[in-house]
Design an enzyme around this catalytic site. Sequence first.
Site: not given
Length: 249
Positions: A174-176, A180, A213
């Site tokens: 969901a948040d690459l 991370n 993203r």
Amino acid sequence: MVAFDATEALTPCRDGRGIGAILFDREALRQAEMSLFAPAHWGERARPVGDGGRGGAWFVDAPFGHAVLRQYLRGGLAAKLSRDHYIWRGANRTRSFAEFRLMRALRAQKLPVPRPIAAFYMREGLRYKAAILMERLEGVRSLADRALVAGRGAPWEETGRLIARFHRVGLDHADLNAHNILFDANGHGWLIDFDRGVLRIPATRWRERNLKRLLRSLIKLRGERSQDDVEKDYARLRRAYDLAWNRGY
């Protein structure tokens, strides 16, 4: 329906305002208590994590090893309504339990993911708050840091191949972003922060959304580097990703 796992344990808990539960790895912990998820409980053995994210995370030196404690916090406009509460939709759909089980599923696929130790929620009527405790990776630096310091010498191809491995098993992250993705001194990479991530049938649409993203985060974090330089580096990452994807690994 959640599959049975003999190494997974569940214990109820309560405080003066609500009732909750702790899901934990019985091979990592003999028992779990609410205090594990309170930074104040750890005193000087807990220190805030400052890299990336919106706060709410601490490095913890625990008897069972070095760990990361993360509380689930809202960002953006939602934070104005409630900083740390979410709508209750059942225990298995809490952010903490879902992330705990997703990480365990990825580790079962032999993917480089920190070991989840315990997950907690506390329900208060139609809302709940949550936290998760997981293994801390030692001696690693984020891709964001590596890109700023090393530029074209950052592990671009390694990153592309790493993401392809996760996409191959169906991980929609969901948040690459560049915070991370972590690498150690030997070039071994990990992904972290699987909040709201899901396992899907591999498909072009969500894979491209993940990659776009990541590109946006690299451009945002580029420092004094030009956007053109960042896009050239990303092109190296993307070529390695496509090659790994087409080869099936």
